[in-house]
Design a protein around this motif. Structure first.
Motif, PDB file in Angstrom:
ATOM      1  N   ALA A 200       0.826  -1.206   0.000  1.00 46.52           N
ATOM      2  CA  ALA A 200       0.000   0.000   0.000  1.00 46.52           C
ATOM      3  C   ALA A 200       0.860   1.256   0.000  1.00 46.52           C
ATOM      4  O   ALA A 200       0.536   2.242  -0.677  1.00 46.52           O
ATOM      5  CB  ALA A 200      -0.931  -0.013   1.217  1.00 46.52           C
ATOM      6  N   MET A 201       1.960   1.237   0.748  1.00 39.32           N
ATOM      7  CA  MET A 201       2.850   2.402   0.790  1.00 39.32           C
ATOM      8  C   MET A 201       3.467   2.687  -0.572  1.00 39.32           C
ATOM      9  O   MET A 201       3.538   3.841  -1.019  1.00 39.32           O
ATOM     10  CB  MET A 201       3.958   2.177   1.820  1.00 39.32           C
ATOM     11  N   MET A 202       3.910   1.625  -1.247  1.00 32.89           N
ATOM     12  CA  MET A 202       4.494   1.822  -2.575  1.00 32.89           C
ATOM     13  C   MET A 202       3.447   2.367  -3.539  1.00 32.89           C
ATOM     14  O   MET A 202       3.749   3.226  -4.379  1.00 32.89           O
ATOM     15  CB  MET A 202       5.102   0.516  -3.070  1.00 32.89           C
ATOM     16  N   ALA A 203       2.213   1.886  -3.419  1.00 34.69           N
ATOM     17  CA  ALA A 203       1.139   2.384  -4.275  1.00 34.69           C
ATOM     18  C   ALA A 203       0.801   3.838  -3.946  1.00 34.69           C
ATOM     19  O   ALA A 203       0.473   4.630  -4.838  1.00 34.69           O
ATOM     20  CB  ALA A 203      -0.095   1.503  -4.134  1.00 34.69           C
ATOM     21  N   ALA A 204       0.879   4.194  -2.666  1.00 33.51           N
ATOM     22  CA  ALA A 204       0.620   5.582  -2.269  1.00 33.51           C
ATOM     23  C   ALA A 204       1.668   6.515  -2.863  1.00 33.51           C
ATOM     24  O   ALA A 204       1.351   7.637  -3.289  1.00 33.51           O
ATOM     25  CB  ALA A 204       0.596   5.696  -0.751  1.00 33.51           C
ATOM     26  N   LYS A 205       2.896   6.051  -2.908  1.00 31.98           N
ATOM     27  CA  LYS A 205       3.957   6.855  -3.530  1.00 31.98           C
ATOM     28  C   LYS A 205       3.708   6.995  -5.020  1.00 31.98           C
ATOM     29  O   LYS A 205       3.856   8.086  -5.588  1.00 31.98           O
ATOM     30  CB  LYS A 205       5.315   6.209  -3.268  1.00 31.98           C
ATOM     31  N   ILE A 206       3.317   5.899  -5.673  1.00 35.50           N
ATOM     32  CA  ILE A 206       2.994   5.950  -7.095  1.00 35.50           C
ATOM     33  C   ILE A 206       1.855   6.934  -7.346  1.00 35.50           C
ATOM     34  O   ILE A 206       1.841   7.664  -8.351  1.00 35.50           O
ATOM     35  CB  ILE A 206       2.616   4.538  -7.605  1.00 35.50           C
ATOM     36  N   SER A 207       0.898   6.995  -6.401  1.00 34.34           N
ATOM     37  CA  SER A 207      -0.273   7.877  -6.547  1.00 34.34           C
ATOM     38  C   SER A 207       0.043   9.338  -6.296  1.00 34.34           C
ATOM     39  O   SER A 207      -0.806  10.198  -6.542  1.00 34.34           O
ATOM     40  CB  SER A 207      -1.384   7.427  -5.584  1.00 34.34           C
ATOM     41  N   GLY A 208       1.226   9.627  -5.772  1.00 36.72           N
ATOM     42  CA  GLY A 208       1.611  11.018  -5.537  1.00 36.72           C
ATOM     43  C   GLY A 208       1.203  11.568  -4.195  1.00 36.72           C
ATOM     44  O   GLY A 208       1.109  12.790  -4.020  1.00 36.72           O
ATOM     45  N   CYS A 209       0.954  10.702  -3.203  1.00 37.94           N
ATOM     46  CA  CYS A 209       0.620  11.197  -1.865  1.00 37.94           C
ATOM     47  C   CYS A 209       1.783  12.002  -1.301  1.00 37.94           C
ATOM     48  O   CYS A 209       2.950  11.605  -1.425  1.00 37.94           O
ATOM     49  CB  CYS A 209       0.295  10.032  -0.936  1.00 37.94           C
ATOM     50  N   SER A 210       1.471  13.117  -0.671  1.00 35.26           N
ATOM     51  CA  SER A 210       2.531  13.990  -0.158  1.00 35.26           C
ATOM     52  C   SER A 210       3.051  13.536   1.199  1.00 35.26           C
ATOM     53  O   SER A 210       4.221  13.764   1.529  1.00 35.26           O
ATOM     54  CB  SER A 210       2.019  15.427  -0.056  1.00 35.26           C
ATOM     55  N   GLN A 211       2.177  12.927   2.003  1.00 32.16           N
ATOM     56  CA  GLN A 211       2.592  12.362   3.282  1.00 32.16           C
ATOM     57  C   GLN A 211       2.104  10.920   3.351  1.00 32.16           C
ATOM     58  O   GLN A 211       0.910  10.645   3.202  1.00 32.16           O
ATOM     59  CB  GLN A 211       2.007  13.151   4.459  1.00 32.16           C
ATOM     60  N   ILE A 212       3.043  10.019   3.572  1.00 34.82           N
ATOM     61  CA  ILE A 212       2.752   8.592   3.692  1.00 34.82           C
ATOM     62  C   ILE A 212       3.309   8.158   5.035  1.00 34.82           C
ATOM     63  O   ILE A 212       4.532   8.056   5.209  1.00 34.82           O
ATOM     64  CB  ILE A 212       3.386   7.786   2.544  1.00 34.82           C
TER      65      ILE A 212
END
Length: 372
Positions: A200-212
Motif C-alpha cells: 500500500a505504501m508503494m502504491a501511495a507513492k505511485i499515486s503522488g501522496c505527499s505524506q505517507i
C-alpha cells in the motif's frame, strides 16, 4: 495423477507433505504445474480455524506453468506462465460491471472447498476427501483452476517472485489504487508494515501522496517502510499515534487510512486520525469489532469507512500493471521476499506469523529457472 501437497488435517495442525491424487481436469479447467507460492496471513487464519472444511490444501498466492487445458478453454495453452488469484463467477451484475472482487458468489466459489457440483479436486488413495482453498490450493506440486483464476505473464518474468501479486501485494496496492484512489498531494496513514501495508505504501507513492505515514511496533519494519515510500514513521509502542499524526498534518489528520493489522484498537485509531472528509479502509482479517458512533465519528465529520476486498482489483489487469511498476523500479516487492524450500513450509509459516519474514515464498519446483 499423483502429486505432493501440504495438507492441513485439522484446526491449528502443522502442514504435512502428503502424496495425493489430483483428479482429471474437466473441459473448462486447467492443470497448472506449480513453481512457487507465497504464504499469506489468510493462510494462517484458515489454518487456525478460519475455514469451514478440513483436511484442506491451503495456499492462494501461486505461480506456475500451464501443463494441460480442457477442451473448452480458449485463453490459455500448455507452456503459458501464469499467476494464480481468486475465482469469480463472471456472470453476476458485479462481475459483468467489471468489479469481480465484488462477485455476488465470491465467498461460495472461493471457500466451498469443492467444485460447484460437490466433486473433489484432491483425494487420498483411499478416496477420503481433501478440500480446496480459494479455488487454487497452491501449496501443491500441481493444481486445477479455471481461466478466471489465471493471469498470463511474460516468460521473462521470474515466476518465483510473482505469486504474491495474486493476493497480498494485490490487496495492499489495490486498496490504494482502486479502492481509496488518493489524488496527488493527499495524505495517508498505513497501520502495519507487513506485505500488505508495504504494498500500500508503494502504491501511495505511485499515486503522488505527499505524506505517507507508516505505523508499526517494529523499528526494523519501519526502516523498510522508509526505504519503500514512507515519508514518516511512528512506532506506536513508543508514541501517541493520534498526537503524532495531528502534529504532522497541522492538526488536520490524514485524508486516508488503511489498517492491515486487524487489531480492534488499531482499527479504532485508524478512524480517529482521519481528517474531515477522510476515508478509512480496514482490510485485515479480524475477529474483533470496533464500536462506532455514527454521528460523532462519521456523519458530523463527513468521514467514511470503506470495505475493500482483494484490493478491488481485476487480477488480469492489476497483476501486469504491478509487474510494469516493478520493472520501472516503482514497486520493489522483491525486497520483501525470502525463499524457502517446499518441505520448509512449517518454518516459513512460523516466520511469517512471527514477523521474522515479511513475505515467505515456497519454491515448489526447484528445477525452474527464469528465462534469460
Amino acid at each position: 495423477m499423483k502429486i505432493r501437497a501440504a495438507v492441513t488435517n485439522e484446526i491449528d495442525s502443522p502442514y504435512v507433505i502428503e502424496e495425493l491424487t489430483l483428479n482429471e481436469i474437466r473441459d473448462d479447467e486447467i492443470l497448472v504445474k506449480m513453481v512457487a507460492s507465497g504464504i499469506c496471513h489468510s493462510d494462517e487464519v484458515a489454518r487456525k480455524g478460519g475455514y469451514p472444511v478440513y483436511p484442506v490444501v491451503l495456499g492462494h498466492e501461486g505461480s506456475g506453468i500451464v501443463e494441460k487445458v480442457g477442451a473448452a478453454v480458449r485463453g490459455f495453452e500448455p507452456g503459458d506462465h501464469v499467476v494464480l488469484s481468486y475465482h469469480y463467477c463472471g456472470h453476476c451484475s458485479n462481475c459483468l460491471s467489471g468489479v469481480p472482487a465484488s462477485c455476488e458468489d465470491w465467498m461460495t466459489v472461493n471457500l466451498r472447498g469443492t467444485r460447484e457440483d460437490g466433486s473433489l479436486y484432491f483425494q487420498r488413495e483411499d478416496g477420503s476427501p481433501i478440500y480446496n482453498f480459494v479455488s487454487q490450493s497452491s501449496f501443491s506440486t500441481h493444481t486445477i483452476v479455471t481461466e478466471r483464476n489465471l493471469t498470463k505473464v511474460d516468460k521473462s518474468v521470474d515466476l518465483r517472485l510473482v505469486g504474491p501479486l495474486g493476493c497480498g501485494f494485490l490487496t495492499g496496492s489495490g486498496t490504494v489504487l482502486n479502492g481509496l484512489k488518493p489524488g496527488p498531494g493527499s495524505t495517508i496513514a498505513i497501520f502495519g508494515t507487513g506485505a500488505v501495508g508495504l504494498a500500500a505504501m508503494m502504491a501511495a507513492k505511485i499515486s503522488g501522496c505527499s505524506q505517507i505515514i507508516g505505523v508499526d511496533i517494529h523499528d526494523s519494519r519501519l526502516d523498510t517502510a522508509k526505504q519503500l515510500g514512507a515519508t514518516h514513521t511512528i512506532n506506536s509502542k513508543d508514541s501517541d499515534v493520534l498526537a503524532e499524526i495531528k502534529k504532522l498534518t497541522n492538526n488536520k489528520g490524514v485524508n486516508f487510512s488503511i489498517d492491515t493489522t486487524g487489531v480492534p484498537a488499531v482499527a479504532r485509531t485508524s478512524i480517529d486520525i482521519l481528517a474531515v472528509g477522510g476515508v478509512a479502509a480496514p482490510i485485515a482479517s479480524s475477529r474483533g469489532g470496533v464500536e462506532i458512533n455514527f454521528n460523532a465519528d462519521l456523519n458530523m465529520l463527513n468521514r467514511s469507512i470503506k470495505g475493500v476486498l482483494m484490493g478491488n482489483s481485476i487480477p488480469q489487469l492489476s497483476i501486469p500493471q504491478l509487474i510494469q511498476f516493478f520493472e520501472a523500479g516503482q514497486f520493489s516487492f522483491d525486497q520483501l521476499v525470502k525463499f524457502y524450500k517446499f518441505d520448509e513450509i512449517n518454518e516459513a509459516s512460523a516466520d511469517s506469523a512471527s514477523g521474522k519474514t515479511i513475505k515467505p515464498v515456497l519454491i515448489i519446483d526447484e528445477d525452474y529457472a527464469p528465462a534469460k
